[in-house]
Design an enzyme around this catalytic site. Structure first.
Site, PDB file in Angstrom:
ATOM      1  N   HIS A  55       0.851  -1.184   0.000  1.00  0.00           N
ATOM      2  CA  HIS A  55       0.000   0.000   0.000  1.00  0.00           C
ATOM      3  C   HIS A  55       0.893   1.243   0.000  1.00  0.00           C
ATOM      4  O   HIS A  55       2.117   1.134   0.121  1.00  0.00           O
ATOM      5  CB  HIS A  55      -0.927   0.000   1.236  1.00  0.00           C
ATOM      6  CG  HIS A  55      -0.201   0.043   2.543  1.00  0.00           C
ATOM      7  ND1 HIS A  55      -0.094  -1.041   3.384  1.00  0.00           N
ATOM      8  CD2 HIS A  55       0.483   1.033   3.154  1.00  0.00           C
ATOM      9  CE1 HIS A  55       0.608  -0.718   4.454  1.00  0.00           C
ATOM     10  NE2 HIS A  55       0.979   0.544   4.340  1.00  0.00           N
TER      11      HIS A  55
HETATM   12  P1  TYD Z   1      -1.751  -4.086   7.988  1.00  0.00           P
HETATM   13  O1  TYD Z   1      -2.035  -2.685   7.517  1.00  0.00           O
HETATM   14  O2  TYD Z   1      -2.240  -5.212   7.153  1.00  0.00           O
HETATM   15  O3  TYD Z   1      -0.185  -4.244   8.227  1.00  0.00           O
HETATM   16  P2  TYD Z   1       0.993  -4.168   7.134  1.00  0.00           P
HETATM   17  O4  TYD Z   1       0.569  -3.161   6.115  1.00  0.00           O
HETATM   18  O5  TYD Z   1       2.163  -3.724   7.904  1.00  0.00           O
HETATM   19  O6  TYD Z   1       1.174  -5.520   6.550  1.00  0.00           O
HETATM   20  O7  TYD Z   1      -2.310  -4.198   9.473  1.00  0.00           O
HETATM   21  C1  TYD Z   1      -2.570  -5.428  10.094  1.00  0.00           C
HETATM   22  C2  TYD Z   1      -3.614  -5.206  11.160  1.00  0.00           C
HETATM   23  O8  TYD Z   1      -3.099  -4.377  12.194  1.00  0.00           O
HETATM   24  C3  TYD Z   1      -4.866  -4.531  10.633  1.00  0.00           C
HETATM   25  O9  TYD Z   1      -5.971  -5.137  11.273  1.00  0.00           O
HETATM   26  C4  TYD Z   1      -4.741  -3.111  11.105  1.00  0.00           C
HETATM   27  C5  TYD Z   1      -3.929  -3.237  12.383  1.00  0.00           C
HETATM   28  N1  TYD Z   1      -3.066  -2.092  12.670  1.00  0.00           N
HETATM   29  C6  TYD Z   1      -3.349  -1.290  13.764  1.00  0.00           C
HETATM   30  O10 TYD Z   1      -4.332  -1.505  14.486  1.00  0.00           O
HETATM   31  N2  TYD Z   1      -2.510  -0.243  14.037  1.00  0.00           N
HETATM   32  C7  TYD Z   1      -1.423   0.023  13.272  1.00  0.00           C
HETATM   33  O11 TYD Z   1      -0.678   0.987  13.574  1.00  0.00           O
HETATM   34  C8  TYD Z   1      -1.144  -0.817  12.134  1.00  0.00           C
HETATM   35  C9  TYD Z   1       0.055  -0.544  11.248  1.00  0.00           C
HETATM   36  C10 TYD Z   1      -1.988  -1.856  11.863  1.00  0.00           C
END
Ligand code: TYD
Length: 142
Positions: A55
């Site tokens: 993303h």
């Molecule tokens: P995600 O955005 O898929 O992580 P990445 O892009 O690093 O692979 O996030 C995974 C899960 O964690 C999703 O349910 C959202 C949650 N999350 C939070 O609650 N707070 C945060 O700061 C982040 C980065 C994710």
């Protein structure tokens, strides 16, 4: 030390404080990273073959470092794409807004620490690559 990957993306190496007890790196908002640190998260226990990220962010600044182990970060500004291996707690990547990123090749036990300039906000995410390209005005990165 600051090393340009491309506009909006720099490797920032943090000075290590070391003595006969071991090593320490301190990261301060607006000093060692050029933004206020509003949020810290870390990614660990990553399954083999897993890809994370995939993303871009509209306004968020982030600084990422592997404090343990290694991973490969692909960064893409809509025109160019680069791979950066984060394999040292001394080396971090400053990712400004509007950079598409993907993390993969996590080594066993890798811990990726991320400092972010704002609280978690789903509205700041761009999860569709086509939308990202239309906003950056780029063609697909090579
Ligand atoms: P995600 O955005 O898929 O992580 P990445 O892009 O690093 O692979 O996030 C995974 C899960 O964690 C999703 O349910 C959202 C949650 N999350 C939070 O609650 N707070 C945060 O700061 C982040 C980065 C994710």
């Amino acid at each position: 030390m600051r090393r340009l990957i491309f506009e909006n993306c720099h490797i920032l190496e943090q000075p290590v404080v070391g003595d006969d007890r071991g090593k320490l790196v301190a990261v301060e908002g607006q000093r060692s990273v050029p933004f206020d640190i509003a949020r810290v998260y870390y990614i660990f226990g990553t399954e083999p073959g897993a890809e994370r990220g995939v993303h871009a962010h509209r306004d968020l600044h982030q600084w990422a470092t592997c404090v343990s182990g290694s991973c490969v970060l692909t960064v893409d500004n809509g025109r160019e794409r680069h791979e950066v291996t984060l394999d040292s707690p001394e080396k971090g990547l400053h990712i400004r807004p509007m950079i598409w990123r993907k993390m993969r090749n996590f080594s066993e036990g890798a811990v990726l620490l991320v400092l972010a300039s704002a609280a978690y906000d789903q509205a700041d995410y761009i999860r569709n690559y086509g939308t990202f390209l239309s906003l950056t005005g780029g063609g697909a990165a090579k």
